[in-house]
Each structure stands twice: as C-alpha cells, then as structure tokens.
Scaffold this motif. Sequence first.
Motif, PDB file in Angstrom:
ATOM      1  N   ASP A  46       1.200   2.549  -3.392  1.00 51.21           N
ATOM      2  CA  ASP A  46       0.013   3.038  -4.109  1.00 51.21           C
ATOM      3  C   ASP A  46       0.235   4.498  -4.489  1.00 51.21           C
ATOM      4  OD1 ASP A  46      -1.247   0.644  -3.816  1.00 51.21           O
ATOM      5  OD2 ASP A  46      -2.579   1.267  -2.180  1.00 51.21           O
ATOM      6  N   SER A  67       3.497   5.387  -9.599  1.00 50.61           N
ATOM      7  CA  SER A  67       3.342   4.643 -10.848  1.00 50.61           C
ATOM      8  C   SER A  67       4.643   4.047 -11.365  1.00 50.61           C
ATOM      9  CB  SER A  67       2.736   5.554 -11.927  1.00 50.61           C
ATOM     10  OG  SER A  67       3.572   6.682 -12.144  1.00 50.61           O
ATOM     11  N   ARG A  94       0.815  -1.210   0.000  1.00 53.10           N
ATOM     12  CA  ARG A  94       0.000   0.000   0.000  1.00 53.10           C
ATOM     13  C   ARG A  94       0.854   1.267   0.000  1.00 53.10           C
ATOM     14  NH1 ARG A  94      -4.726  -1.787   4.349  1.00 53.10           N
ATOM     15  NH2 ARG A  94      -5.932  -3.089   2.886  1.00 53.10           N
ATOM     16  N   GLU A 116       5.733  -1.374  -9.595  1.00 55.96           N
ATOM     17  CA  GLU A 116       4.676  -2.376  -9.743  1.00 55.96           C
ATOM     18  C   GLU A 116       4.957  -3.531  -8.803  1.00 55.96           C
ATOM     19  OE1 GLU A 116       3.399  -5.832 -12.920  1.00 55.96           O
ATOM     20  OE2 GLU A 116       4.426  -4.048 -13.672  1.00 55.96           O
TER      21      GLU A 116
END
Length: 364
Positions: free
Chosen positions: A29, A32, A26, A35
């Motif tokens: 999050d 970007s 989290r 991954e």
Amino acid sequence: MGASSSRPIRVLLVDDSLVARTVLARLLDGHSEFEIAGASPTADHAIEFLGGQDIDIVVLDVEMPGKDGLTALPEILAASDGARVLIVSSAAEAGASATIRALTLGAADTLLKPTAGNFAGEFAQKFVDALTRIGHAAARPGRGEGRVRENAHRPATPAPIVPLRQVRTGHVSCLAIGASTGGLHALSAFLRGLAPDFRAPILVTQHLPPPFMPYFAAQLRDIAGRPTSVAAEGAPLVPGEILVAPGEGHIRLARKASRIVVHIDTAPAPSRCMPSVDPMFEAVAQMFGDDGVGVVLTGMGRDGTIGAEAIVRAGGEILAQDSGSSVVWGMPGSVAQAGLASLVLPPEDLARHVCAREAGAAWK
C-alpha cells in the motif's frame, strides 16, 4: 510480457495463509509502482490463474498443502511465460536446502518469512526492496528471452530451427556443464542420465552466490551419486568426480607435472557472470581439444557462447538443451542459434549421447 513505464508491476501472491496474503498485500500500500493482480491459496490455483493473466512477479510460499511451492516452481515459471519468482517462506533461510533448490529451479530471489506479528519494519523494507530489484529486471528488454514453453491456454510456439554441427563420436576426456535459471532440474536429469561407469571428470558452472555453493555441491552429489565438491585452487581433476565452480571465481585449468588441476580465476568475464561458463569452456578447449565436451543447459543470457566457440575451434563438441525442456532458453538458445551445437535435445537425451561416446576411455 513485462512491466513498462505505462503500468505498474503486477504481482501475484501465492500463500496458503490468508493472513500472510493480506499482510503482504498491505505492505505494498502506498507503493504505486506495484499492483496486486491476484492472490492464490494454492499452487494449482496460481498456475490456473497465470494462464489468463499478465504477471511480472510471483511471490511464492514453499510450505503449502497439496503441491508445495518448490514442486510447483517450474510449472509456475512456464505458465507465467517469464515472470520472476520471489520465494517468501519460513523455509528460505540462507544456506537452507529449500533456498538452494529454489534458486537453482529458477527463483529470482528468496526472503525469509518472519513469524506472525513481525512483518513490519525490517522485513517490510526487504520485501519492497526485493520486489523493486526484481521488477526492474523484469522490465528490461529480453525478459523471458528464449522462452517457448507455453501453458495449456496459449497456442504452442514452434521450436526454432537451428543449424546443427556434425555429431561427434569417440572418447570424452572432460565434460563441462554450464547452467543458470532452472539449472538444478536440468542438471538432475542430465546427471541421472549418465551411466554409472562414466569416468571422465565433470566440471559444473552454475550461476549462484558464493554462500550457496557448498549446499549446491552436496545436492549434486546426492543426485549424481558421485564424489562432488566445490573446486579449489590446485584441485586435481579426477575421473568420474564432479567439481563445481565456486561462487567467487571461474574454473580454469593448468597442467602440474602429469596432472591437470584447477585454477580459480577471479577476473571479470565478458558475460559479467560470476562464476562464468566461458572461462571453463575455454580451459577445456585448451587442455582437452577434440576430447572435450561442453553442455549448455537452461539459463538466461548468453554466458557460454564465447567458450563454446573455443571448444568447437579445438575440435570438441557442444551440446545444448532444447527450448521445450528449458525454463529459459537464453544460454542454450544462444549457442544453438550460433550454429555451435551438434545436438539440441532434453538433458537426459544429451547424457545418453555423451555415454555413447565411450566416455572416459581416453583420459589423459
């Protein structure tokens, strides 16, 4: 392998705590550039997962049931074919033995895991910053440079053919060893392979930050069963004892009356490493000539090649760890491919060769 501008940096989380895995995921999050490629509850699961995945960074806990993170670290590095490892653990305090061992086994960095409920704020920023820094390094050309150890799911890469110099015989008056990524494991194998009666002084340069050097020297003392200390200005070379380069300077040597003593050089080295293997090797070449031996163990980059040339020009001998036993075959691969090494073998076999040269009998 490696992150590129066309895709995010792929991260594997390895922690036996579901809460920790969830919270760490989290924290990324909204970022970007990263991954989450997977999450593993055990080291063995992570090693199996890495066999079929392209991973850039492994976030690894230390204290886990079954195979702990440090035991699994060399296998994870091999299975990932060059991924960087960030240790996030409650055992990773600055100066802790687990931290030193992780860094010398090949971890890119360590981060102290906070207690439950304290993952936000300062830790969250440190976590993202560490992944960003490591991710950028993983994206550079040469990531995994020289790696030839493959996991069981991939075809093995043949060991490279390298030109070898003539194997030297005769006495050894000084032994100098350089290592970086994965160095502790290789140094352990090498030092344990030396006979107890090996009497030449031993110099070691390992790429580590200054605060970790006293702990690293203590680990080498326990492993080798020899007096070991961090080298200081003016320290004499003593037969059979180990001196470790400090994190803030390179080992050079000077003659003081009838003794050879250490000079700490803080000038930048061509390799940009601090400490650097090159100045140490150059000093051994200058002081000991054909009685000097340099050993280049696992590590990224080419530190040691310039100094190895100096030892060879002086008539000394260079030995290099082989690709199959290296975590990263950058430093030893560089001296081997340059034709400077007389032997390219696993560390324990290199140690046997050094002992066979009647080490220490020609101490000056």
